[in-house]
Design a protein around this motif. Structure first.
Motif, PDB file in Angstrom:
ATOM      1  N   ALA A 176      -5.135   2.619  14.675  1.00  0.00           N
ATOM      2  CA  ALA A 176      -3.683   2.455  14.855  1.00  0.00           C
ATOM      3  C   ALA A 176      -3.021   2.088  13.519  1.00  0.00           C
ATOM      4  O   ALA A 176      -1.933   2.580  13.196  1.00  0.00           O
ATOM      5  CB  ALA A 176      -3.408   1.374  15.898  1.00  0.00           C
ATOM      6  N   LEU A 177      -3.700   1.248  12.723  1.00  0.00           N
ATOM      7  CA  LEU A 177      -3.130   0.872  11.421  1.00  0.00           C
ATOM      8  C   LEU A 177      -3.095   2.089  10.489  1.00  0.00           C
ATOM      9  O   LEU A 177      -2.093   2.341   9.811  1.00  0.00           O
ATOM     10  CB  LEU A 177      -3.945  -0.259  10.769  1.00  0.00           C
ATOM     11  N   THR A 178      -4.190   2.868  10.498  1.00  0.00           N
ATOM     12  CA  THR A 178      -4.243   4.060   9.637  1.00  0.00           C
ATOM     13  C   THR A 178      -3.110   5.021  10.006  1.00  0.00           C
ATOM     14  O   THR A 178      -2.437   5.580   9.135  1.00  0.00           O
ATOM     15  CB  THR A 178      -5.617   4.765   9.789  1.00  0.00           C
ATOM     16  N   GLU A 179      -2.868   5.173  11.328  1.00  0.00           N
ATOM     17  CA  GLU A 179      -1.782   6.066  11.766  1.00  0.00           C
ATOM     18  C   GLU A 179      -0.419   5.509  11.350  1.00  0.00           C
ATOM     19  O   GLU A 179       0.456   6.262  10.921  1.00  0.00           O
ATOM     20  CB  GLU A 179      -1.825   6.245  13.287  1.00  0.00           C
ATOM     21  N   ALA A 180      -0.262   4.201  11.481  1.00  0.00           N
ATOM     22  CA  ALA A 180       1.023   3.586  11.091  1.00  0.00           C
ATOM     23  C   ALA A 180       1.257   3.793   9.593  1.00  0.00           C
ATOM     24  O   ALA A 180       2.376   4.087   9.158  1.00  0.00           O
ATOM     25  CB  ALA A 180       1.032   2.102  11.443  1.00  0.00           C
ATOM     26  N   GLN A 181       0.191   3.671   8.804  1.00  0.00           N
ATOM     27  CA  GLN A 181       0.336   3.853   7.355  1.00  0.00           C
ATOM     28  C   GLN A 181       0.602   5.315   6.997  1.00  0.00           C
ATOM     29  O   GLN A 181       1.131   5.607   5.927  1.00  0.00           O
ATOM     30  CB  GLN A 181      -0.919   3.346   6.630  1.00  0.00           C
ATOM     31  N   ALA A 182       0.229   6.200   7.930  1.00  0.00           N
ATOM     32  CA  ALA A 182       0.491   7.627   7.703  1.00  0.00           C
ATOM     33  C   ALA A 182       1.860   8.022   8.254  1.00  0.00           C
ATOM     34  O   ALA A 182       2.210   9.196   8.265  1.00  0.00           O
ATOM     35  CB  ALA A 182      -0.617   8.460   8.338  1.00  0.00           C
ATOM     36  N   GLY A 183       2.611   7.043   8.780  1.00  0.00           N
ATOM     37  CA  GLY A 183       3.995   7.322   9.160  1.00  0.00           C
ATOM     38  C   GLY A 183       4.267   7.388  10.652  1.00  0.00           C
ATOM     39  O   GLY A 183       5.367   7.735  11.068  1.00  0.00           O
ATOM     40  N   PHE A 201       0.842  -1.203   0.000  1.00  0.00           N
ATOM     41  CA  PHE A 201       0.000   0.000   0.000  1.00  0.00           C
ATOM     42  C   PHE A 201       0.874   1.248   0.000  1.00  0.00           C
ATOM     43  O   PHE A 201       1.892   1.291   0.691  1.00  0.00           O
ATOM     44  CB  PHE A 201      -0.884  -0.018   1.262  1.00  0.00           C
ATOM     45  N   GLY A 202       0.461   2.226  -0.780  1.00  0.00           N
ATOM     46  CA  GLY A 202       1.126   3.528  -0.752  1.00  0.00           C
ATOM     47  C   GLY A 202       0.104   4.606  -0.444  1.00  0.00           C
ATOM     48  O   GLY A 202      -0.917   4.716  -1.124  1.00  0.00           O
ATOM     49  N   LYS A 203       0.389   5.392   0.613  1.00  0.00           N
ATOM     50  CA  LYS A 203      -0.526   6.489   0.965  1.00  0.00           C
ATOM     51  C   LYS A 203      -0.080   7.740   0.222  1.00  0.00           C
ATOM     52  O   LYS A 203       1.096   8.114   0.279  1.00  0.00           O
ATOM     53  CB  LYS A 203      -0.468   6.720   2.487  1.00  0.00           C
ATOM     54  N   TYR A 204      -1.019   8.375  -0.455  1.00  0.00           N
ATOM     55  CA  TYR A 204      -0.675   9.599  -1.195  1.00  0.00           C
ATOM     56  C   TYR A 204      -0.366  10.737  -0.236  1.00  0.00           C
ATOM     57  O   TYR A 204      -1.119  10.982   0.711  1.00  0.00           O
ATOM     58  CB  TYR A 204      -1.836  10.008  -2.122  1.00  0.00           C
ATOM     59  N   SER A 211       1.209  -6.821  11.499  1.00  0.00           N
ATOM     60  CA  SER A 211       1.190  -5.432  12.000  1.00  0.00           C
ATOM     61  C   SER A 211       0.125  -5.266  13.074  1.00  0.00           C
ATOM     62  O   SER A 211       0.355  -4.623  14.106  1.00  0.00           O
ATOM     63  CB  SER A 211       0.915  -4.455  10.847  1.00  0.00           C
ATOM     64  N   ILE A 212      -1.047  -5.859  12.838  1.00  0.00           N
ATOM     65  CA  ILE A 212      -2.146  -5.754  13.810  1.00  0.00           C
ATOM     66  C   ILE A 212      -1.739  -6.430  15.127  1.00  0.00           C
ATOM     67  O   ILE A 212      -1.989  -5.906  16.224  1.00  0.00           O
ATOM     68  CB  ILE A 212      -3.436  -6.404  13.240  1.00  0.00           C
ATOM     69  N   ILE A 213      -1.068  -7.568  15.016  1.00  0.00           N
ATOM     70  CA  ILE A 213      -0.621  -8.273  16.229  1.00  0.00           C
ATOM     71  C   ILE A 213       0.341  -7.369  17.012  1.00  0.00           C
ATOM     72  O   ILE A 213       0.214  -7.204  18.233  1.00  0.00           O
ATOM     73  CB  ILE A 213       0.029  -9.631  15.870  1.00  0.00           C
TER      74      ILE A 213
END
Ligand code: PMP
Length: 302
Positions: free
Chosen positions: A286-293, A40-43, A223-225
């Motif tokens: 938490a996953l959304t935040e991790a994907q946002a850096g 996944f790549g976040k814009y 990641s979730i774990i």
């Protein structure tokens, strides 16, 4: 249909996606002999913030190793250059979140049904990141098709041809009015969805089928774990029975293209209140935040 970037990487060349082709006589086409991963790549205005690339590439190598694609190390060394992916992103000018599909194809022609000493070629293309499951109300149907056993085609190897198993079960679920299938393995224990892993919450614990339950070892799952443990939640990886899911406090699916998707119904049985539960909500955030850096070593800006 997915919105696919105009340009793709084929070998170490950037060409138009429409021109990036594999022969009809190749082992990849004849027998599904390719391995892949999707990250996944976040814009962001500065570039794409890509999630856990090293883990995806490690699983790609492991998938090739499991099925015996013997030249994979040399091939990836030659053809997979992160700087080239950066160039590809610049050319495609994405303005939304993207998925990046990296595939190693066995391109030898009419080589027979074997996996070693085949010529390999890597491709990368990107497409708009759209969730494969409804975000708040996904409904599952337990499939009559069982997950391929590790002794048949290992589910933990991400092999293109193995996805016939997922397609059969997903189509059956869609035809029956559900959003996705729930696979049981040959022993009758819960395995996973067509392209996502599954978790349940019971008495405050997070429980998920273990790695011997014929699952793909998802990078989102891992990641979730890790995120759950950091939040002080006890995580258990073990065999899971279908009827445990029916009576769980929360159930969710996760994966690169499912993100964290609450499951509110399985086989017509409502899960708890039929809403996204609090632990699911927290882990999704938490996953959304991790994907946002928020976890720097989990993302790479390209
Ligand atoms: N299981 C299967 C069968 C999948 O195809 C996927 C998607 N790659 C997953 C689980 C989730 O894995 P990941 O989190 O690495 O995307």
């Amino acid at each position: 249909m997915a919105k696919i970037g105009k340009y793709a990487l084929m070998g170490n060349e950037i060409i138009e996606t429409a021109d990036a082709q594999v022969s009809i006589a190749s082992s990849a086409v004849l027998y599904g002999l390719s391995v892949y991963s999707v990250f996944f790549g976040k814009y962001t205005p500065e570039g794409m913030l890509c999630f856990r690339i090293p883990e995806h590439l490690k699983r790609l190598r492991d998938s090739a190793k499991m099925i015996g694609l013997s030249n994979v190390e040399e091939e990836l060394e030659k053809d997979l250059d992160i700087e080239k992916i950066k160039e590809l992103i610049k050319l495609n000018e994405p303005k939304t979140n993207q998925f990046f599909r990296v595939t190693v194809h066995a391109i030898s022609e009419v080589a027979g049904v074997r996996t070693s000493n085949l010529e390999l070629k890597t491709s990368v293309f990107m497409y708009e990141a759209v969730n494969i499951l409804p975000q708040d109300k996904a409904r599952l149907k337990t499939s009559l098709w069982r997950r391929t056993a590790d002794t048949a085609i290992p589910a933990r190897a991400k092999v293109n041809g193995a996805y016939v198993n997922s397609a059969l079960a997903k189509q059956d679920a869609l035809d029956s009015g559900f959003d996705d299938c729930l696979f049981l393995n040959q022993n009758g224990y819960v395995s996973e969805l067509s392209a996502a892993n599954i978790f349940m919450v019971k008495r405050g614990e997070l429980i998920t089928p273990d790695c011997a339950s014929d699952i793909l070892e998802g990078i989102t799952r891992r990641s979730i774990i890790e995120l759950a443990k950091e939040a002080g939640i006890n995580v258990v990886e073990r065999k899971v029975a279908l009827t445990e899911l029916y009576t769980a406090d929360e159930v969710f699916a996760c994966g690169t293209s499912a993100f964290v998707s609450p499951i509110v119904d399985i086989d017509g049985r409502k899960i708890a209140s039929g809403q996204c539960g609090p632990i699911t909500k927290n882990l999704r955030n938490a996953l959304t935040e991790a994907q946002a850096g928020s976890k720097e070593n989990w993302t790479t800006l390209l």
